[in-house]
Design a protein around this motif. Structure first.
Motif, PDB file in Angstrom:
ATOM      1  N   UNK A 780       0.830  -1.212   0.000  1.00 11.45           N
ATOM      2  CA  UNK A 780       0.000   0.000   0.000  1.00 11.45           C
ATOM      3  C   UNK A 780       0.862   1.259   0.000  1.00 11.45           C
ATOM      4  N   UNK A 781       1.843   1.224   0.893  1.00 13.02           N
ATOM      5  CA  UNK A 781       2.769   2.374   0.998  1.00 13.02           C
ATOM      6  C   UNK A 781       3.419   2.666  -0.354  1.00 13.02           C
ATOM      7  N   UNK A 782       3.908   1.602  -0.979  1.00  9.70           N
ATOM      8  CA  UNK A 782       4.635   1.776  -2.232  1.00  9.70           C
ATOM      9  C   UNK A 782       3.699   2.286  -3.327  1.00  9.70           C
ATOM     10  N   UNK A 783       2.526   1.645  -3.401  1.00  6.81           N
ATOM     11  CA  UNK A 783       1.550   2.003  -4.431  1.00  6.81           C
ATOM     12  C   UNK A 783       1.203   3.488  -4.386  1.00  6.81           C
ATOM     13  N   UNK A 784       0.992   3.965  -3.112  1.00  9.34           N
ATOM     14  CA  UNK A 784       0.538   5.360  -2.996  1.00  9.34           C
ATOM     15  C   UNK A 784       1.626   6.350  -3.410  1.00  9.34           C
ATOM     16  N   UNK A 785       2.867   5.856  -3.489  1.00  5.79           N
ATOM     17  CA  UNK A 785       3.945   6.764  -3.880  1.00  5.79           C
ATOM     18  C   UNK A 785       4.308   6.647  -5.354  1.00  5.79           C
ATOM     19  N   UNK A 786       3.653   5.740  -6.081  1.00 10.56           N
ATOM     20  CA  UNK A 786       4.018   5.512  -7.486  1.00 10.56           C
ATOM     21  C   UNK A 786       3.529   6.674  -8.340  1.00 10.56           C
ATOM     22  N   UNK A 787       4.333   7.039  -9.358  1.00  3.90           N
ATOM     23  CA  UNK A 787       3.941   8.163 -10.198  1.00  3.90           C
ATOM     24  C   UNK A 787       3.318   7.713 -11.508  1.00  3.90           C
ATOM     25  N   UNK A 788       3.511   6.441 -11.881  1.00  2.41           N
ATOM     26  CA  UNK A 788       2.852   5.911 -13.086  1.00  2.41           C
ATOM     27  C   UNK A 788       2.341   4.498 -12.788  1.00  2.41           C
ATOM     28  N   UNK A 789       1.507   3.945 -13.648  1.00  2.00           N
ATOM     29  CA  UNK A 789       0.965   2.599 -13.386  1.00  2.00           C
ATOM     30  C   UNK A 789       2.080   1.622 -13.049  1.00  2.00           C
ATOM     31  N   UNK A 790       1.888   0.905 -11.949  1.00  2.00           N
ATOM     32  CA  UNK A 790       2.981   0.040 -11.483  1.00  2.00           C
ATOM     33  C   UNK A 790       2.465  -1.333 -11.065  1.00  2.00           C
ATOM     34  N   UNK A 791       3.361  -2.318 -11.238  1.00  2.00           N
ATOM     35  CA  UNK A 791       3.074  -3.666 -10.715  1.00  2.00           C
ATOM     36  C   UNK A 791       4.158  -3.979  -9.684  1.00  2.00           C
ATOM     37  N   UNK A 792       3.726  -4.467  -8.504  1.00  2.00           N
ATOM     38  CA  UNK A 792       4.688  -4.759  -7.433  1.00  2.00           C
ATOM     39  C   UNK A 792       4.749  -6.254  -7.185  1.00  2.00           C
ATOM     40  N   UNK A 793       5.956  -6.761  -6.970  1.00  2.00           N
ATOM     41  CA  UNK A 793       6.099  -8.166  -6.570  1.00  2.00           C
ATOM     42  C   UNK A 793       7.019  -8.167  -5.346  1.00  2.00           C
ATOM     43  N   UNK A 794       6.418  -8.252  -4.169  1.00  2.00           N
ATOM     44  CA  UNK A 794       7.199  -8.168  -2.931  1.00  2.00           C
ATOM     45  C   UNK A 794       7.160  -9.532  -2.239  1.00  2.00           C
ATOM     46  N   UNK A 795       8.336 -10.050  -1.911  1.00  2.00           N
ATOM     47  CA  UNK A 795       8.373 -11.363  -1.243  1.00  2.00           C
ATOM     48  C   UNK A 795       9.002 -11.216   0.140  1.00  2.00           C
ATOM     49  N   UNK A 796       8.761 -12.237   0.947  1.00  2.00           N
ATOM     50  CA  UNK A 796       9.391 -12.240   2.267  1.00  2.00           C
ATOM     51  C   UNK A 796       9.808 -13.661   2.607  1.00  2.00           C
TER      52      UNK A 796
END
Ligand code: ATP
Ligand code: MG
Length: 861
Positions: A780-796
């Motif tokens: 959520x944090x990352x998405x709200x800071x994106x300036x253009x359409x983005x896809x995130x793949x975050x693993x843990x």
């Protein structure tokens, strides 16, 4: 003629010929090579093997039998059942072929009045003696030779020729060939009686040597002879089955003439079920219990296919109980248990039946023609679906089964679970001990009355070899004596320990056991000096050890009684292990005991201890003991005389073991653990006497120490622990929020690292030890800071697994993304179009997935 009359006539006929009528033995047996009584001779095995002598050399019985190897025949042939009664006459070293044949002829033709011209016999080709006797009665053309007529108990041991009596049911039945005879299996000829002439002993080389005493064992199926005498063509049309089948007709609302075999299967199985349960069998996943489970489920499935949807087996079982209770009174006394157990199992299977169908439908919808054998096997093995049911369902859909694969899996399983219908393995072991007993004589047990006795050393074994003297200190010897006070291990309690003292040496007995009746074996370590064969010795029991065993053993009887009182009468002991002051007790039950029940059981037992009840022992005939309601365990072997252990009105069990004189000796009873050891099987571990007192003391010590550490003045101890837990939770939350704000500040930097792929950018990042909630928050944090359409793949990556999320700013549907990934990788994902969580990532797949995502974005343009 009623079947009950036929049974009576048979027994009376042999009684008049000086045969002792035997009480029926239980169906389940605890022989390593045989699960059930499969013939009338099985309960008499000990006599045939010469391990003990019967009260009378001539015996007769009507013995309930169970043959699981005939289960596939049930419903298909008119003459095979899983459960049936075998009528038999037996001679142990008394009469032989002549009388056996004469008796059978007289009974069939004069008492049962069967037309002589319908009787045929088969004999072993070399058995001239039998042929000669038969010729007195039957024309030569109806005496057939067959190599099949050879019977053996096991590859090695007693064996002999046999002779089968067949009845011609009429030329309009079967193949209708003029040459048809009993060797043809078309069904025209019915084998009713098998006469076994035990006259040889087969040795390991396959040679047959004459037995010192010749024996007779015969077996006639009651249902088959009833079929013949009532002039019907199938056992299933006799008075034993027809009323049951008519009831099933009422339940299904359809005629029995349609799918008759299904009616037969149900009728067969509901006869076996009450007998098994009355003998203490309970549905389980192995051994006796598995067979019971299989029968109940198979009957249920057949009912289902006949359109019977409600729970119906308990009422049919009840009908069987009423039908058979005159001959088998124990059915009546177990009626409630039968009802409870069958209802439970049937209802339980109703659930898997539905699941099984779902699996079947799913698999069937995916295939074009061949149904996978492994799924059919899974249905068979896990969901209790007989393969013929699966095949029927497939046929309706125009599909067929990969039988080869199914059979190979089934064979593998059978190989694992093979139960031989022989006694092979036991024979050599038993023979070994019987030979020793024959050589040195019986061991007299004197331990009920005293703790020490004088005795004579009869034999000494060192590493399996006979030696004249035990003279190597610290080494183990096997010692045989004429008499002893040490009680051997058999059943639950472990054997006594003690010492053997001679003039010149001392042996310490570490184990005492009884491998065959009347032989007690001591395994002992030489402490000092030497002990010789023939020495006069003093044998002394380790009294403290024995007291501990006695206390724990009496506690198992009290526990058994308390379980029946608290849980239900149906509870039965299925095993136990008793050591000084501690015990393990296995029993059947549907579900785990509640804390309340455990306390109630402890309270009951402790109350009985406090009541200081005397423990009475008495020797009676088995028949009388059972009539008086003593609890007998089917896994135990009982002779004609049994010992009853009675504790006031609390408990009455058949038991040969040692007990305290008064319940107060137990002092205290405490349960340590209650657990599951299999389906519908539970175990209680408990302690008594010194160990129970130690347990209580240790527990109170533990609480005292814990109080010392965490107790807060003025606050209840448990309250203090709860407060600690609350504080920990609060701290966890605080840590969590700190981590989140750290992540938030790092998000600003991280988002800059997103790489463009056409109109979209992709950010791949991995964290350590973040849970799913944290990953979602971070996305959520990352998405709200994106300036253009983005896809995130975050693993843990955590200690034991890798998890991840795929998230987007909305232009890309993450559910489509996950579907695309699933075509290449095995993963499960769930969520919404903007965020999907993946709980089962393979770390080796992460870089591949990244590449796939890049391609995916590229291709979207
Ligand atoms: P079959 O060849 O018919 O299966 P069997 O050779 O297995 O019989 P035996 O082991 O000799 O039979 O048993 C003795 C008698 O017990 C048989 O003659 C028959 O009357 C009866 N019997 C055996 N098996 C069954 C069964 N499954 N159901 C009913 N009766 C049986
Ligand atoms: Mg057979």
């Amino acid at each position: 003629m009623k079947t009950s009359e036929i049974r009576k006539m048979f027994l009376q006929f042999f009684q008049e010929k000086n045969h002792r009528i035997l009480d029926p033995s239980p169906l389940p047996i605890d022989d390593p090579t045989l699960l059930f009584t499969v013939a009338g001779m099985v309960p008499l095995k000990q006599y045939y093997l010469g391990e003990s002598a019967p009260l009378s050399p001539r015996m007769t019985s009507s013995q309930p039998c169970l043959r699981t190897n005939d289960i596939e025949n049930v419903g298909k042939t008119p003459r095979h059942h899983t459960f049936f009664e075998m009528l038999g006459n037996f001679s142990i070293g008394d009469y032989f072929k002549q009388e056996a044949i004469d008796f059978s002829w007289e009974l069939l033709t004069s008492v049962f009045k069967i037309d002589e011209s319908l009787l045929w016999v088969t004999v072993y080709p070399e058995d001239e003696e039998s042929k000669k006797i038969w010729k007195k009665y039957i024309p030569t053309q109806r005496i057939l030779e067959s190599k099949e007529n050879f019977w053996q108990m096991a590859p090695v041991g007693p064996c002999g020729f046999d002779s089968e009596i067949h009845i011609d049911l009429g030329s309009d039945i079967g193949c209708k060939k003029s040459t048809c005879n009993p060797l043809c299996d078309c069904g025209r000829f019915l084998e009713v009686w098998n006469l076994v002439f035990m006259e040889f002993n087969m040795n390991e080389k396959g040679e047959t040597l004459p037995l010192p005493k010749k024996n007779i064992d015969t077996g006639m199926g009651l249902e088959r002879i009833s079929c013949v005498l009532n002039g019907v063509q199938s056992n299933y049309d006799t008075d034993l089955f027809l009323p049951i089948i008519q009831n099933i007709e009422k339940l299904s609302g359809k005629s029995m003439n349609e799918k008759r075999f299904r009616y037969n299967i149900i009728a067969d199985h509901v006869r076996a079920i009450p007998f098994l349960i009355s003998d203490g069998v309970f549905p389980e996943n192995s051994k006796h219990g598995y067979v019971l489970r299989r029968l109940i489920r198979r009957a249920k499935l057949s009912g289902h296919l006949l359109g019977i949807n409600q729970t119906f087996l308990p009422s049919l079982c009840e009908q069987v109980i009423h039908q058979m209770e005159d001959q088998y009174p124990k059915l009546q006394s177990h009626q409630d248990t039968v009802k409870t157990v069958v209802t439970n199992e049937e209802e339980q299977f109703s659930n898997t039946l539905t699941d099984g169908y779902r699996i079947f439908e799913e698999a069937a919808s995916k295939i074009a023609s061949m149904f996978p054998g492994d799924i059919a096997f899974k249905l068979h093995d896990t969901y209790g679906f007989p393969v013929e049911l699966t095949k029927e369902l497939l046929a309706e859909k125009g599909l067929c089964l990969d039988e080869k694969e199914f059979l190979s899996l089934l064979n593998e399983q059978k190989q694992r679970a093979k139960t031989l219908h022989t006694f092979s393995d036991t024979i050599t072991e038993t023979d070994y001990w019987v030979d020793i007993r024959n050589e040195i004589g019986n061991t007299t047990f004197l331990g009920y009355e005293r703790d020490a006795t004088s005795a004579v050393i009869r034999k000494i074994l060192f590493q399996g070899e006979s030696v004249p003297t035990a003279n190597q200190a610290e080494k183990m010897y096997t010692i045989f004596v004429n008499q002893t006070t040490l009680y051997p291990e058999k059943g639950g309690p472990i054997g006594d320990r003690g010492t053997i003292q001679s003039e010149h040496g001392l042996l310490k007995i570490l184990r005492t056991f009884s491998p065959v009746e009347n032989l007690i074996v001591h395994e002992a370590r030489l402490e000092n000096g030497q002990v010789q064969e023939g020495d006069a010795v003093q044998i002394t029991v380790d009294i403290e050890f024995r007291r501990g065993i006695r206390r724990a053993h009496t506690a198992t009887h009290l526990l058994h009684a308390a379980l029946k009182r608290v849980i239900g009468e149906y509870v039965n002991q299925s095993g136990s292990f008793v050591e000084p002051d501690s015990l393990r007790f296995d029993f059947n039950a549907f579900e785990a005991l509640t804390m309340e029940q455990i306390y109630q059981i402890e309270d009951d037992v402790n109350y009985w201890i406090a009541r200081s009840e005397y423990v009475k022992t008495e020797v009676k005939s088995l028949q009388q003991a059972v009539q008086e309601g003593a609890t007998a365990l089917f896994k135990e072997k009982y002779g004609d005389e049994v010992r009853i252990v009675e504790i006031c009105d609390i408990s009455k069990e058949l038991c040969g073991g040692l007990h305290v004189a008064n319940t107060s000796e137990l002092r205290l009873f405490s349960i340590i653990k209650e657990s599951s050891i299999g389906s519908n099987l539970r175990r209680i571990e408990a302690v008594v006497g010194t160990k129970a007192i130690e347990k209580c003391r240790n527990e109170s010590k533990l609480v005292k120490e814990a109080k010392h550490i965490i107790d807060k003045p003025g606050v209840d101890f448990i309250q203090s622990i709860r407060m600690l837990q609350e504080e920990m939770k609060e701290k966890d939350k605080e840590i969590q929020s700190l981590r989140n704000s750290l992540l938030a500040s790092s998000a600003c930097d991280l988002i800059k690292k997103a790489k463009d792929h056409g109109a979209f950018s992709l950010l791949v990042h991995s964290l350590k030890d973040a849970d799913m909630d944290m990953l979602r928050g971070y996305a959520d944090q990352l998405r709200s800071r994106a300036e253009k359409p983005i896809l995130l793949f975050i693993t843990s990556t955590t200690k034991d697994k890798v998890i991840g999320v795929i998230a987007s700013t909305g232009e890309i549907n993450c559910k489509d993304v996950i579907k695309h990934l699933q075509s290449k990788y095995s993963l499960r994902g769930g969520g919404n179009p903007k965020l999907v969580s993946i709980g089962d990532l393979q770390s080796s797949d992460v870089s591949g997935i990244t590449e796939t995502l890049k391609e995916y974005l590229q291709n979207r343009e």
